[in-house]
Design a protein around this motif. Structure first.
Motif, PDB file in Angstrom:
ATOM      1  N   MET A   1      75.085  38.506  37.411  1.00 50.76           N
ATOM      2  CA  MET A   1      75.081  38.920  36.963  1.00 50.76           C
ATOM      3  C   MET A   1      74.567  40.046  36.806  1.00 50.76           C
ATOM      4  O   MET A   1      73.699  40.087  36.426  1.00 50.76           O
ATOM      5  N   ALA A   2      75.022  40.848  37.128  1.00 54.24           N
ATOM      6  CA  ALA A   2      74.353  42.014  36.600  1.00 54.24           C
ATOM      7  C   ALA A   2      73.870  41.699  35.206  1.00 54.24           C
ATOM      8  O   ALA A   2      73.575  42.549  34.418  1.00 54.24           O
ATOM      9  N   ARG A   3      73.798  40.485  34.929  1.00 58.54           N
ATOM     10  CA  ARG A   3      73.370  40.129  33.604  1.00 58.54           C
ATOM     11  C   ARG A   3      71.859  40.163  33.498  1.00 58.54           C
ATOM     12  O   ARG A   3      71.143  40.234  34.470  1.00 58.54           O
ATOM     13  N   GLY A   4      71.381  40.102  32.302  1.00 60.60           N
ATOM     14  CA  GLY A   4      69.940  40.082  32.084  1.00 60.60           C
ATOM     15  C   GLY A   4      69.322  38.838  32.668  1.00 60.60           C
ATOM     16  O   GLY A   4      70.009  37.927  33.127  1.00 60.60           O
ATOM     17  N   ASP A   5      68.038  38.808  32.587  1.00 63.57           N
ATOM     18  CA  ASP A   5      67.313  37.720  33.205  1.00 63.57           C
ATOM     19  C   ASP A   5      67.249  36.513  32.285  1.00 63.57           C
ATOM     20  O   ASP A   5      67.534  36.584  31.115  1.00 63.57           O
ATOM     21  N   SER A   7      64.401  34.650  32.168  1.00 61.48           N
ATOM     22  CA  SER A   7      63.010  34.217  32.208  1.00 61.48           C
ATOM     23  C   SER A   7      62.200  34.630  30.985  1.00 61.48           C
ATOM     24  O   SER A   7      61.118  34.147  30.775  1.00 61.48           O
ATOM     25  N   LEU A  50      85.265  38.641  30.582  1.00 63.36           N
ATOM     26  CA  LEU A  50      84.015  38.464  29.842  1.00 63.36           C
ATOM     27  C   LEU A  50      83.423  39.802  29.431  1.00 63.36           C
ATOM     28  O   LEU A  50      82.728  39.903  28.418  1.00 63.36           O
ATOM     29  N   LYS A  76      73.832  37.507  21.291  1.00 65.06           N
ATOM     30  CA  LYS A  76      75.086  37.490  22.013  1.00 65.06           C
ATOM     31  C   LYS A  76      75.113  36.307  22.982  1.00 65.06           C
ATOM     32  O   LYS A  76      76.137  35.679  23.191  1.00 65.06           O
ATOM     33  N   VAL A  80      78.025  33.298  23.688  1.00 69.82           N
ATOM     34  CA  VAL A  80      78.582  32.792  24.942  1.00 69.82           C
ATOM     35  C   VAL A  80      78.412  31.275  25.016  1.00 69.82           C
ATOM     36  O   VAL A  80      79.314  30.551  25.436  1.00 69.82           O
ATOM     37  N   PRO A 127      75.964  29.924  34.636  1.00 77.56           N
ATOM     38  CA  PRO A 127      74.587  29.916  35.125  1.00 77.56           C
ATOM     39  C   PRO A 127      73.539  30.152  34.047  1.00 77.56           C
ATOM     40  O   PRO A 127      72.457  29.601  34.107  1.00 77.56           O
TER      41      PRO A 127
ATOM     42  N   ALA B   2      76.941  36.464  31.438  1.00 81.24           N
ATOM     43  CA  ALA B   2      77.230  37.481  30.434  1.00 81.24           C
ATOM     44  C   ALA B   2      77.465  38.815  31.103  1.00 81.24           C
ATOM     45  O   ALA B   2      77.464  39.860  30.490  1.00 81.24           O
ATOM     46  N   ARG B   3      77.670  38.739  32.335  1.00 79.64           N
ATOM     47  CA  ARG B   3      77.893  39.990  33.012  1.00 79.64           C
ATOM     48  C   ARG B   3      79.331  40.445  32.854  1.00 79.64           C
ATOM     49  O   ARG B   3      80.181  39.736  32.351  1.00 79.64           O
ATOM     50  N   GLY B  49      62.539  40.329  36.854  1.00 80.12           N
ATOM     51  CA  GLY B  49      63.858  39.786  36.595  1.00 80.12           C
ATOM     52  C   GLY B  49      64.962  40.791  36.842  1.00 80.12           C
ATOM     53  O   GLY B  49      64.726  41.995  36.867  1.00 80.12           O
ATOM     54  N   LEU B  50      66.152  40.280  37.016  1.00 83.79           N
ATOM     55  CA  LEU B  50      67.296  41.128  37.330  1.00 83.79           C
ATOM     56  C   LEU B  50      67.576  42.110  36.207  1.00 83.79           C
ATOM     57  O   LEU B  50      68.098  43.205  36.436  1.00 83.79           O
ATOM     58  N   GLY B  51      67.224  41.736  35.001  1.00 82.41           N
ATOM     59  CA  GLY B  51      67.450  42.612  33.862  1.00 82.41           C
ATOM     60  C   GLY B  51      66.647  43.893  33.941  1.00 82.41           C
ATOM     61  O   GLY B  51      67.019  44.906  33.342  1.00 82.41           O
ATOM     62  N   ALA B 124      71.821  33.934  40.261  1.00 74.78           N
ATOM     63  CA  ALA B 124      72.588  34.589  39.204  1.00 74.78           C
ATOM     64  C   ALA B 124      73.371  35.777  39.738  1.00 74.78           C
ATOM     65  O   ALA B 124      74.427  36.118  39.225  1.00 74.78           O
ATOM     66  N   ALA B 125      72.843  36.426  40.771  1.00 70.49           N
ATOM     67  CA  ALA B 125      73.496  37.617  41.301  1.00 70.49           C
ATOM     68  C   ALA B 125      74.658  37.271  42.225  1.00 70.49           C
ATOM     69  O   ALA B 125      75.571  38.062  42.403  1.00 70.49           O
TER      70      ALA B 125
END
Lengths: 238, 238
Positions: A1-5, A7, A50, A76, A80, A127, B2-3, B49-51, B124-125
Motif C-alpha cells: 500500500m502505498a497505504r498508511g501504516d 502501527s 478501491l 475511512k 473499508v 492486509p 486502502a491504497r 511506517g510506510l505512511g 503491506a507494500a
DNA sequence: AAGTAATTCCGTACGGTGTACGAGAATAGC
DNA sequence: GCTATTCTCGTACACCGTACGGAATTACTT
C-alpha cells in the motif's frame, strides 16, 4: 500500500462497531444505514477500484453530504472494514462440513477465490484488517467446523484458517495484477524484454532456463487448483 | 489497501527503470543517486511506517527540494518499488542449494520472514508490486536453483516461489498487526470482550470452543515454523 | 570561445484527500 | 414547551502527489 501504516492508528472499539445498540432512543433518526453505505462503497470499488472509494464519493453516491458518513463510521479505515465484512456474507458454501476436511477446505478456498475475483479490491484491502466482523465470523465458523475431523487444537485451526485466507488472497492478487497487465500489451512486451535482457547477461542461469522453456498454456483455474491441492494435501492432520 | 487501485496506473517501463544507461553524456550531473534515495525512504519507513514516506519527506530527509525526486523516479509508486528491491538485497542465504530442497525452501522462508520483521512495511507494500528488480531477481535465482531437485517445470517453480512469498508476507502481516495490537492493552481487551460476546450468543459453537480452550503459549517463531513445515512438507516434488 | 542541447534542481500552484469543527435540524422524553 | 440527544453537512485546514516552467550546470559542436 502505498497505504498508511498500521502501527499508530487510533483504532475503533469493535464492540462499538459491530454490536451497536439497535436504535438510539432519542435524537434525529438516521437517514441511511451502515449496510447501505457499505453496499454503495462496495459497488464503487467493484466498478472503479478501491482508489475511487472516497468519503465524498461514497457520500454523494448515496445522496448524502460528504461529512454525513462520519455519523455512521469514525474512519475511512472503518468503512473499508465494513466493506470487507459486507462482501464476506457472499461466500457461503452449502453442505459443509462433509466429513472430508481436505475436500471441505478446498471448497472453501475456491469460494474465497471466486469472491475475490468478483471483488478484485479485496486482496489489497485485507492486509489492514483490524477485527473480524460478524459475516467473517460466520465464515470462520464454517471453516472451524470443517477442520473438526483433524483433531487439531483450537489455535492450530485458527492458524490454518489464516494460512488459507492468506494464500488465496496472495494468489488472487497476483492473478488480478497479471490479467490487468495483459490488458496493456506494450507493458507486457517491455517486461518480457527486460527479463530477457537479465537472462542474457549470464548471471541468472536458472531464470534463463525457465524463460527459455516453452510455457505450456494453463488456465488460471487449473493453476490455482494445482497450488491449492499441493498446499492442502500437505497439511498434517495433527 | 486502502491504497489506490492497480488497474489503471500509467506504469513505468521496467527497462527504463532497472537497466538505465550508466550516465547521461550531457547535462547537469545528479546530486544524489537512486540508491541513496531508496535508502533514505527505507530508513523512514522503518522508523515511522510506510505512511511517513512522502515525496516531500524523503526529499527533505536527503537534503533536496521536494520536486527533485522526480528526476530519479517518475512516480511515488516507483519509489516504493525501489525500496522493495533495495531491502531485497538483504536476504542472502549462504550455502544454497544444499540438495535438500525442502530444507532449502524453509531456510529461504525464514530469511524472508526475518527481512519482513526488520521492515514491517514490506508485507503491506508487496501487493502492488509491478516488476521484479535486480536484487529480487537474484533472490529468485537462488530459489529456482534450490528447487532444481524437484524436477518441477519452470512454470511450477515460479508458482512455488510466489506461493512461498505470499505465504510469508501474509503471515508476517498478521504477526506485525498482532504485536502492534498487543501494545494497546485497551484495544486487545475490547477485542477479547467482543469475541466473547459473539461466542456467548450461541450461534458460533466452534468459535466458542476454540476461545474456551486454554491457549497454550507458543512463540511466534514456533508458530511460523510449524505452519511453514506443514506447507513445505506438503509440496509435491512432482 | 561561443553557442546549443541535455539534464538536474526546485519554487509555485492545483486539484484532491481525510477529517475537525460547529451551526442547524429533527426527534424523544420531561 | 423545554431540553437532551442525535444526525446533517458547509466550511476550513493540513497534507498529499505531481504538472509546469525557469534557473543552474554540464558536455558536445562549431
Amino acid at each position: 500500500m502505498a497505504r498508511g501504516d498500521a502501527s499508530d492508528a487510533p483504532r475503533v472499539d469493535p464492540e462499538e462497531l459491530w454490536l451497536r445498540p439497535a436504535r438510539p432512543r432519542r435524537g434525529r433518526p438516521p437517514a441511511f444505514s451502515r449496510e447501505a453505505i457499505a453496499a454503495a462503497a462496495v459497488a464503487l470499488a467493484d466498478a472503479e477500484g478501491l482508489g475511487a472509494v472516497t468519503m465524498r464519493r461514497v457520500a454523494s453516491e448515496i445522496g448524502a453530504g460528504a461529512m454525513s458518513l462520519y455519523s455512521y463510521v469514525p474512519d475511512k479505515e472503518t468503512l473499508v472494514e465494513l466493506m470487507i465484512d459486507h462482501v464476506s456474507g457472499e461466500h457461503v458454501v452449502p453442505g459443509l462440513p462433509t466429513g472430508d476436511w481436505r475436500a471441505d477446505l478446498k471448497a472453501v478456498a475456491h469460494a474465497q477465490r471466486a469472491l475475490m475475483l468478483r471483488h478484485p479490491w479485496l486482496p489489497a484491502a485485507l492486509p489492514g484488517r483490524r477485527t473480524l466482523g460478524p459475516r467473517t465470523l460466520d465464515f470462520l465458523e464454517v471453516v472451524l467446523a470443517a477442520l473438526r475431523p483433524t483433531r487439531l487444537d483450537g489455535g492450530a485451526r485458527l492458524e490454518v484458517f489464516s494460512l488459507l485466507t492468506g494464500f488465496v488472497a496472495g494468489h488472487v492478487a497476483h492473478e488480478v495484477a497479471r490479467s490487468a497487465a495483459a490488458g496493456e500489451p506494450d507493458r507486457a512486451a517491455a517486461e518480457a524484454r527486460y527479463l530477457a535482457a537479465v537472462a542474457a547477461d549470464g548471471g541468472h542461469p536458472e531464470l534463463a532456463e525457465v524463460l527459455a522453456a516453452p510455457a505450456r498454456p494453463t488456465t488460471p483455474d487449473e493453476t490455482f487448483a494445482r497450488l491449492l491441492d499441493r498446499m492442502v494435501d500437505g497439511l498434517d492432520a495433527g
